[in-house]
Structure formats: C-alpha cells, structure tokens
Design an enzyme around this catalytic site. Structure first.
Site, PDB file in Angstrom:
ATOM      1  N   GLY A  57      -6.703   8.232 139.075  1.00  0.00           N
ATOM      2  CA  GLY A  57      -7.075   6.896 139.549  1.00  0.00           C
ATOM      3  C   GLY A  57      -6.925   6.849 141.051  1.00  0.00           C
ATOM      4  O   GLY A  57      -5.805   6.941 141.566  1.00  0.00           O
ATOM      5  N   ALA A  58      -8.057   6.752 141.773  1.00  0.00           N
ATOM      6  CA  ALA A  58      -8.015   6.798 143.240  1.00  0.00           C
ATOM      7  C   ALA A  58      -8.302   5.429 143.840  1.00  0.00           C
ATOM      8  O   ALA A  58      -8.981   5.304 144.859  1.00  0.00           O
ATOM      9  CB  ALA A  58      -8.999   7.836 143.755  1.00  0.00           C
ATOM     10  N   ARG A 114     -13.027   8.750 140.076  1.00  0.00           N
ATOM     11  CA  ARG A 114     -14.184   8.739 139.157  1.00  0.00           C
ATOM     12  C   ARG A 114     -15.464   9.094 139.889  1.00  0.00           C
ATOM     13  O   ARG A 114     -16.315   9.781 139.362  1.00  0.00           O
ATOM     14  CB  ARG A 114     -14.345   7.338 138.548  1.00  0.00           C
ATOM     15  CG  ARG A 114     -13.405   7.053 137.420  1.00  0.00           C
ATOM     16  CD  ARG A 114     -13.853   5.851 136.638  1.00  0.00           C
ATOM     17  NE  ARG A 114     -14.032   4.657 137.464  1.00  0.00           N
ATOM     18  CZ  ARG A 114     -14.490   3.501 137.028  1.00  0.00           C
ATOM     19  NH1 ARG A 114     -14.872   3.380 135.782  1.00  0.00           N
ATOM     20  NH2 ARG A 114     -14.589   2.455 137.820  1.00  0.00           N
ATOM     21  N   GLY A 116       8.319  -1.716 141.234  1.00  0.00           N
ATOM     22  CA  GLY A 116       9.096  -2.217 142.377  1.00  0.00           C
ATOM     23  C   GLY A 116       8.202  -2.978 143.335  1.00  0.00           C
ATOM     24  O   GLY A 116       7.009  -3.156 143.081  1.00  0.00           O
ATOM     25  N   LYS A 146       5.938 -10.490 136.972  1.00  0.00           N
ATOM     26  CA  LYS A 146       5.891 -11.009 138.359  1.00  0.00           C
ATOM     27  C   LYS A 146       4.450 -11.294 138.758  1.00  0.00           C
ATOM     28  O   LYS A 146       4.193 -12.158 139.606  1.00  0.00           O
ATOM     29  CB  LYS A 146       6.593 -10.048 139.321  1.00  0.00           C
ATOM     30  CG  LYS A 146       5.958  -8.665 139.478  1.00  0.00           C
ATOM     31  CD  LYS A 146       4.835  -8.597 140.468  1.00  0.00           C
ATOM     32  CE  LYS A 146       4.067  -7.287 140.363  1.00  0.00           C
ATOM     33  NZ  LYS A 146       2.942  -7.187 141.301  1.00  0.00           N
ATOM     34  N   ARG A 177      -3.236  -9.024 145.089  1.00  0.00           N
ATOM     35  CA  ARG A 177      -4.482  -9.453 144.438  1.00  0.00           C
ATOM     36  C   ARG A 177      -4.216 -10.604 143.464  1.00  0.00           C
ATOM     37  O   ARG A 177      -5.035 -11.496 143.289  1.00  0.00           O
ATOM     38  CB  ARG A 177      -5.167  -8.282 143.700  1.00  0.00           C
ATOM     39  CG  ARG A 177      -5.850  -7.261 144.596  1.00  0.00           C
ATOM     40  CD  ARG A 177      -4.928  -6.209 145.155  1.00  0.00           C
ATOM     41  NE  ARG A 177      -4.009  -5.640 144.204  1.00  0.00           N
ATOM     42  CZ  ARG A 177      -4.255  -4.529 143.509  1.00  0.00           C
ATOM     43  NH1 ARG A 177      -5.370  -3.877 143.679  1.00  0.00           N
ATOM     44  NH2 ARG A 177      -3.355  -4.050 142.661  1.00  0.00           N
ATOM     45  N   ASN A 178      -3.031 -10.572 142.818  1.00  0.00           N
ATOM     46  CA  ASN A 178      -2.694 -11.645 141.877  1.00  0.00           C
ATOM     47  C   ASN A 178      -2.507 -12.973 142.621  1.00  0.00           C
ATOM     48  O   ASN A 178      -3.004 -14.014 142.206  1.00  0.00           O
ATOM     49  CB  ASN A 178      -1.434 -11.272 141.092  1.00  0.00           C
ATOM     50  CG  ASN A 178      -1.722 -10.155 140.104  1.00  0.00           C
ATOM     51  OD1 ASN A 178      -2.396 -10.374 139.109  1.00  0.00           O
ATOM     52  ND2 ASN A 178      -1.241  -8.959 140.393  1.00  0.00           N
TER      53      ASN A 178
HETATM   54  N1  LIG Z   1      -2.324  -1.863 144.623  1.00  0.00           N
HETATM   55  C1  LIG Z   1      -1.004  -2.038 144.579  1.00  0.00           C
HETATM   56  O1  LIG Z   1      -0.404  -2.471 145.565  1.00  0.00           O
HETATM   57  C2  LIG Z   1      -0.235  -1.672 143.342  1.00  0.00           C
HETATM   58  C3  LIG Z   1       1.124  -1.412 143.466  1.00  0.00           C
HETATM   59  C4  LIG Z   1       1.853  -1.085 142.321  1.00  0.00           C
HETATM   60  C5  LIG Z   1       1.224  -1.018 141.093  1.00  0.00           C
HETATM   61  N2  LIG Z   1      -0.108  -1.265 141.014  1.00  0.00           N
HETATM   62  C6  LIG Z   1      -0.721  -1.144 139.690  1.00  0.00           C
HETATM   63  O2  LIG Z   1      -1.502   0.050 139.674  1.00  0.00           O
HETATM   64  C7  LIG Z   1      -2.580  -0.084 138.746  1.00  0.00           C
HETATM   65  C8  LIG Z   1      -3.865   0.300 139.443  1.00  0.00           C
HETATM   66  O3  LIG Z   1      -4.066  -0.644 140.469  1.00  0.00           O
HETATM   67  P1  LIG Z   1      -4.821  -0.348 141.816  1.00  0.00           P
HETATM   68  O4  LIG Z   1      -4.232  -1.249 142.809  1.00  0.00           O
HETATM   69  O5  LIG Z   1      -4.905   1.067 142.164  1.00  0.00           O
HETATM   70  O6  LIG Z   1      -6.256  -0.917 141.381  1.00  0.00           O
HETATM   71  P2  LIG Z   1      -7.622  -0.698 142.120  1.00  0.00           P
HETATM   72  O7  LIG Z   1      -8.519  -1.769 141.637  1.00  0.00           O
HETATM   73  O8  LIG Z   1      -7.397  -0.537 143.577  1.00  0.00           O
HETATM   74  O9  LIG Z   1      -8.100   0.712 141.552  1.00  0.00           O
HETATM   75  C9  LIG Z   1      -8.306   0.952 140.205  1.00  0.00           C
HETATM   76  C10 LIG Z   1      -8.861   2.354 140.048  1.00  0.00           C
HETATM   77  O10 LIG Z   1      -9.196   2.552 138.677  1.00  0.00           O
HETATM   78  C11 LIG Z   1     -10.555   2.948 138.599  1.00  0.00           C
HETATM   79  N3  LIG Z   1     -11.119   2.407 137.373  1.00  0.00           N
HETATM   80  C12 LIG Z   1     -11.663   1.196 137.152  1.00  0.00           C
HETATM   81  N4  LIG Z   1     -12.082   1.103 135.887  1.00  0.00           N
HETATM   82  C13 LIG Z   1     -11.797   2.292 135.307  1.00  0.00           C
HETATM   83  C14 LIG Z   1     -12.023   2.830 134.031  1.00  0.00           C
HETATM   84  N5  LIG Z   1     -12.611   2.128 133.072  1.00  0.00           N
HETATM   85  N6  LIG Z   1     -11.601   4.095 133.806  1.00  0.00           N
HETATM   86  C15 LIG Z   1     -11.001   4.818 134.746  1.00  0.00           C
HETATM   87  N7  LIG Z   1     -10.780   4.365 135.988  1.00  0.00           N
HETATM   88  C16 LIG Z   1     -11.172   3.123 136.245  1.00  0.00           C
HETATM   89  C17 LIG Z   1     -11.244   2.395 139.826  1.00  0.00           C
HETATM   90  O11 LIG Z   1     -12.393   3.168 140.124  1.00  0.00           O
HETATM   91  C18 LIG Z   1     -10.143   2.580 140.849  1.00  0.00           C
HETATM   92  O12 LIG Z   1     -10.137   3.892 141.330  1.00  0.00           O
HETATM   93  C19 LIG Z   1      -2.538  -1.552 138.275  1.00  0.00           C
HETATM   94  O13 LIG Z   1      -1.902  -1.610 137.038  1.00  0.00           O
HETATM   95  C20 LIG Z   1      -1.697  -2.239 139.327  1.00  0.00           C
HETATM   96  O14 LIG Z   1      -0.995  -3.370 138.818  1.00  0.00           O
HETATM   97  C21 LIG Z   1      -0.852  -1.583 142.099  1.00  0.00           C
HETATM   98  O1  LIG Z   2      -1.743  -6.674 144.531  1.00  0.00           O
HETATM   99  P1  LIG Z   2      -0.969  -6.984 143.291  1.00  0.00           P
HETATM  100  O2  LIG Z   2      -0.840  -8.442 143.040  1.00  0.00           O
HETATM  101  O3  LIG Z   2      -1.496  -6.208 142.116  1.00  0.00           O
HETATM  102  O4  LIG Z   2       0.520  -6.463 143.520  1.00  0.00           O
HETATM  103  C1  LIG Z   2       0.712  -5.156 143.942  1.00  0.00           C
HETATM  104  C2  LIG Z   2       2.065  -4.623 143.551  1.00  0.00           C
HETATM  105  O5  LIG Z   2       2.278  -4.732 142.179  1.00  0.00           O
HETATM  106  C3  LIG Z   2       3.184  -5.248 144.337  1.00  0.00           C
HETATM  107  O6  LIG Z   2       4.388  -4.604 143.996  1.00  0.00           O
END
Ligand SMILES: NC(=O)c1ccc[n+]([C@@H]2O[C@H](COP(=O)([O-])OP(=O)(O)OC[C@H]3O[C@@H](n4cnc5c(N)ncnc54)[C@H](O)[C@@H]3O)[C@@H](O)[C@H]2O)c1
Ligand SMILES: O=P(O)(O)OC[C@H](O)CO
Length: 346
Positions: free
Chosen positions: A21-22, A45, A149, A204, A268-269
């Site tokens: 997942g990038a 992807r 975290g 959260k 984003r939330n």
């Molecule tokens: N962004 C943050 O700050 C952050 C921090 C901690 C945890 N998270 C968690 O990490 C997870 C991923 O979030 P993110 O911020 O990277 O999201 P994002 O939207 O930035 O990226 C999601 C990735 O998943 C890919 N994707 C979308 N649909 C898909 C599918 N059907 N199959 C495979 N890949 C798919 C997208 O192409 C993208 O690369 C979430 O659960 C989020 O809550 C995010």
């Molecule tokens: O951008 P959000 O709301 O998905 O939050 C990102 C992380 O979960 C913060 O820890």
C-alpha cells in the site's frame, strides 16, 4: 520485451521487509523502516507510482515535497515485493484488506511476521484488522502485530519526532517489529494489548469526525475539549468491554492519537467532519475526499459492536446521525450524553 523497471539491490545484513500500500501512510512507514536500516520494498498498485518511488524517490500524489530514502525500492508486481520478506506491513483501506489478502495472501512467506498499520473495522463482519489477517491467512496470532499512535503521515515524512506503539499477543513479536520501526525521528514502544491498541486507532477517528463537525459549525474550544474528554470515556468503555486494558486507551494509541487527530487539519477524518459541519452532505464529502477517512466506514460496525455489549456511545451515535442526515450538525453536543435529566457521574 526487456523490462526497464529499476531492479532491487539487496542490502546485506538488513531485515528484508515488504510494505503493501503506497498511500500516505504506507509510503511514510516504508520511509520510517528504510531510515531505520531495513531493506524495504513498497508495493504500489499503479506501475507509474511504483516507478516514481523507485526512480525519483518521490510519491508526489500523497507526500508532496518529501524525499524518500535512496534505498527504498518499489514495484507494482506483488510477487517481487513479497519475495523473501521477513516482515510484511499492510497499509491498504480497511474495507479492502480481506479481498487483498484473498488475492495475494498465499504469496506472503510462511514464516514472515505480519503487521497491520490500519485503523478501521470491517463493515459486515465487524472484525478488527488483526482478526481479518488471522482469518484470511490462518496464521498464529503470535506472528501478527499492529502499530498505532499519534501518527499523521505528512509530519512523520518530514521527520518530525514521533512515538508509536506496536502491539502483539507475543511480546517477542512486538519487540522485533518495534526494533525495525525505530529510527532517529520515530520511536516505537511495545505492549501486548492488541485489542486496545487497535480499537484506540479506530475510535479516535470517530471522535475526530465529531470534532471536525463542531469546528465546521463554528463552535469553539470548550465544545471541542468537552467532546475529546467525553469521547475518551466512550473509547475506553467500548474497548474495555471487548477485553482491552483501560491503560492502553490513556496511552499513545488512545489519548495520544485522539489529541493528534482532533487537533490537526492534516487529519482526513477531522477534515471530513468539518465538511459535514459546513453543511455538505455525506455523499458530497465522499466525493471530495481523495484519501482514506476510515472513520466514515467504521461508525456503523462500531455502533453495532457497542450495542452488543450494552455500551452507550452518545458522541459516536450523534456522528452516525449527522452522516445519515437525520441530525443537524449544529445539534451535535457533548452535553447530550445522557437520556436522563438527572446529573450523571463523570
Ligand atoms: N495517513 C495517515 O496519517 C495514517 C496514519 C496512521 C494510520 N493510517 C491508516 O493507514 C491505512 C491506510 O491509510 P493511508 O493514509 O495510507 O490511505 P491513502 O488513502 O493515503 O492510501 C491508501 C492506499 O491504498 C490503495 N488502495 C485503495 N483501494 C485499494 C484496494 N481496493 N486494494 C488495494 N489497495 C487499495 C490506494 O491506492 C493507496 O495506495 C488506513 O487504515 C489509515 O487509517 C493512516
Ligand atoms: O488522517 P487520519 O484522520 O486518517 O488520521 C491519521 C492518523 O491515524 C493519525 O494518527
């Protein structure tokens, strides 16, 4: 045809890891691991994104202006990324994890540790991400870890000092993962409370949507502090009912993440909530969000789980009503936390 894709050059003596997942978090976590000395392959992807990461060391869609480590390699070919991986980090949207694991789970090396970086609950099954991993891969839970975290991706990608927690039922697994996920700007602590660590990250998000809503309406700091404080009570009651330790919810994966997500416009939330508070409909908000806002999908399964255990979650219930269009965002309020007219204990 001869492939001109960049080839992977192994780093001798380094732990070989795959990040799947990038998006913003997968790419940032790959940077954390590479900056800690691991030999990291990142699965994207889209071939053009994998090429940009591997060749230009950039992910301009998700992390504009961030230089990625020289050693970070990326490919859209999942077999190449998973080849020889000792640890596999999963960072796809929670609602797609199960189908992703059905597609490529058999390619994950049998003895690899599998780590969830995700913060959602699956709709329908109401499963946490570590449960989806156990169900789909059929591996011993002691080989699974979750990381959570106060981890806003863009801040960490800019190397701002941050802490996180890695949880596994096996302290040895948590420790191995935390050691790989530690570098000069990122420090991972450990615990064995997988349930509390995962639910902290899920819940959260819902409170951050509520904060965004009241922000969008124009309410000030008293309202937000009241929601954060009462929200933590809901998070703790819910998680403890499902077997978590209350102390986990006052740690990095609970209070820590709650503060970061509720305070930041990067969230984003929080952003989705703000749009709702400004009067956009749920479908308009979905159209405007081009990144994953997990809270929007987790509301329904969380409320179903709460009902099963008789846990009262007034703030999360109000968020659900705003999403459904049955409550005016102006009416979301921390004081609507009881059916009783009598004062309640805090
Ligand atoms: N962004 C943050 O700050 C952050 C921090 C901690 C945890 N998270 C968690 O990490 C997870 C991923 O979030 P993110 O911020 O990277 O999201 P994002 O939207 O930035 O990226 C999601 C990735 O998943 C890919 N994707 C979308 N649909 C898909 C599918 N059907 N199959 C495979 N890949 C798919 C997208 O192409 C993208 O690369 C979430 O659960 C989020 O809550 C995010
Ligand atoms: O951008 P959000 O709301 O998905 O939050 C990102 C992380 O979960 C913060 O820890």
């Amino acid at each position: 045809m001869i492939s001109t894709r960049p080839i992977r050059i192994p780093i001798e003596g380094a732990t070989r890891v795959a990040v799947l997942g990038a998006g913003s978090w997968g790419t940032t976590f790959a940077k954390i691991l590479a900056d800690g000395g691991a030999d990291v392959a990142l699965w994207a992807r889209r071939p053009e994104l994998a090429r940009e990461i591997a060749e230009s060391k950039r992910n301009s869609d998700y992390l504009p202006g961030v230089n990625l480590p020289r050693t970070l390699w990326s490919s859209h070919v999942i077999e190449e990324v998973l080849d020889g991986a000792e640890m596999v980090f999963l960072s796809v949207p929670s609602q797609s994890l199960r189908s992703n694991l059905r597609d490529f789970g058999s390619l994950i090396p049998r003895d690899a540790l599998v780590v969830s970086l995700m913060k959602g609950v699956e709709k329908g099954s109401r499963a946490r991400m570590s449960e989806v991993i156990t169900q789909e891969l059929g591996i011993d839970p002691a080989r699974i870890a979750v990381a959570s975290g106060p981890n806003l991706a863009l801040e960490i990608a800019k190397e701002q000092p941050t802490a996180a927690v890695v949880a596994s039922t096996s302290l040895d697994t948590a420790t191995r993962v935390a050691m790989v996920a530690t570098n000069p700007y990122f420090r991972a602590f450990v615990n064995t409370d997988v349930i509390g660590t995962e639910f902290g990250g899920v819940l959260k998000n819902l409170i951050a949507v509520a904060i965004g809503i009241v922000d969008g309406v124009g309410y000030g700091e008293n309202t937000k502090a009241s929601i954060i404080t009462r929200g933590l009570v809901e998070m703790t009651d819910f998680s403890v009912a499902y077997g978590a330790q209350a102390s986990t919810l006052s740690g990095l994966a609970g209070l820590g993440d709650l503060i970061a997500t509720c305070e930041s416009s990067l969230s984003r939330n929080n952003t989705a909530g703000r749009l709702l508070g400004q009067g956009y409909s749920f479908s308009d908000v979905i159209k405007q969000m081009n990144q994953t806002a997990e809270g929007l999908s987790s509301v329904a399964p969380v409320l179903e789980l709460a009902q099963e255990k008789g846990v009262v979650m007034p703030i999360v219930s109000q968020v659900a009503e705003v999403l459904a269009g049955t409550m005016n965002p102006r009416d979301i309020a921390p004081h609507l936390t009881t059916d009783s007219a009598l004062p309640q204990g805090e």
